[in-house]
Scaffold this motif. Structure first.
Motif, PDB file in Angstrom:
ATOM      1  N   VAL A 110       0.862  -1.185   0.000  1.00  0.00           N
ATOM      2  CA  VAL A 110       0.000   0.000   0.000  1.00  0.00           C
ATOM      3  C   VAL A 110       0.897   1.233   0.000  1.00  0.00           C
ATOM      4  N   ASP A 135       0.778   5.290   0.171  1.00  0.00           N
ATOM      5  CA  ASP A 135      -0.027   6.486   0.447  1.00  0.00           C
ATOM      6  C   ASP A 135       0.570   7.667  -0.312  1.00  0.00           C
ATOM      7  N   SER A 188      -4.600   6.584  -1.772  1.00  0.00           N
ATOM      8  CA  SER A 188      -3.739   5.418  -1.597  1.00  0.00           C
ATOM      9  C   SER A 188      -3.850   4.495  -2.802  1.00  0.00           C
ATOM     10  N   ARG A 222      -8.995   1.641   2.531  1.00  0.00           N
ATOM     11  CA  ARG A 222      -7.801   2.154   3.218  1.00  0.00           C
ATOM     12  C   ARG A 222      -7.995   2.141   4.727  1.00  0.00           C
TER      13      ARG A 222
END
Length: 131
Positions: free
Chosen positions: A46, A48, A53, A73
């Protein structure tokens, strides 16, 4: 009718009932599998960014990515790596949660009923041959 014949008859009835139930469960599990496909595990990262995201993963020899919704998220652990599942036929599709266990439960019930049917059939056959 002696007790061996009675037990053999009851075992045969139980066997037929269990066999029909197991075939129904296994057929339902097969239909669900064909409709939903197979989901394989992978590690997803993941990332950001300012505008939201993104999740990235490697599947079927290529890297894939997609944007995460705010709901998704919120459910992702703060760690960068996340266990995810991609669809075998469409590696661009990704789930961040394990596929539903309902199909697995139906398959297990079908296999248990199939083993009950096999045991009952074997018991019935042995008792008819012996008695």
């Amino acid at each position: 009718m002696d007790s061996a014949e009675l037990v053999a008859t009851v075992a045969e009835v139980i066997g037929w009932i269990a066999l029909s139930g197991s075939l129904g469960c296994l057929l339902l599990a097969l239909i669900i599998r064909l409709a939903d496909g197979r989901w394989l595990p992978t590690d997803a990262v993941v990332v950001d960014q300012e505008h939201g995201s993104t999740v990235r993963w490697f599947a079927e020899g290529a890297f894939h990515q997609r944007r995460l919704s705010d709901d998704e998220r919120a459910h992702v652990v703060d760690a960068e790596e996340e266990r995810a599942y991609y669809k075998e036929r469409e590696p661009d599709r990704l789930r961040l949660h394990e596929p539903p266990a309902g199909r697995r439960a139906i398959r297990v019930v079908g296999l248990v009923l199939l083993s009950v049917a096999a045991t009952a059939g074997l018991t019935s056959t042995v008792l008819m041959l012996v008695g």
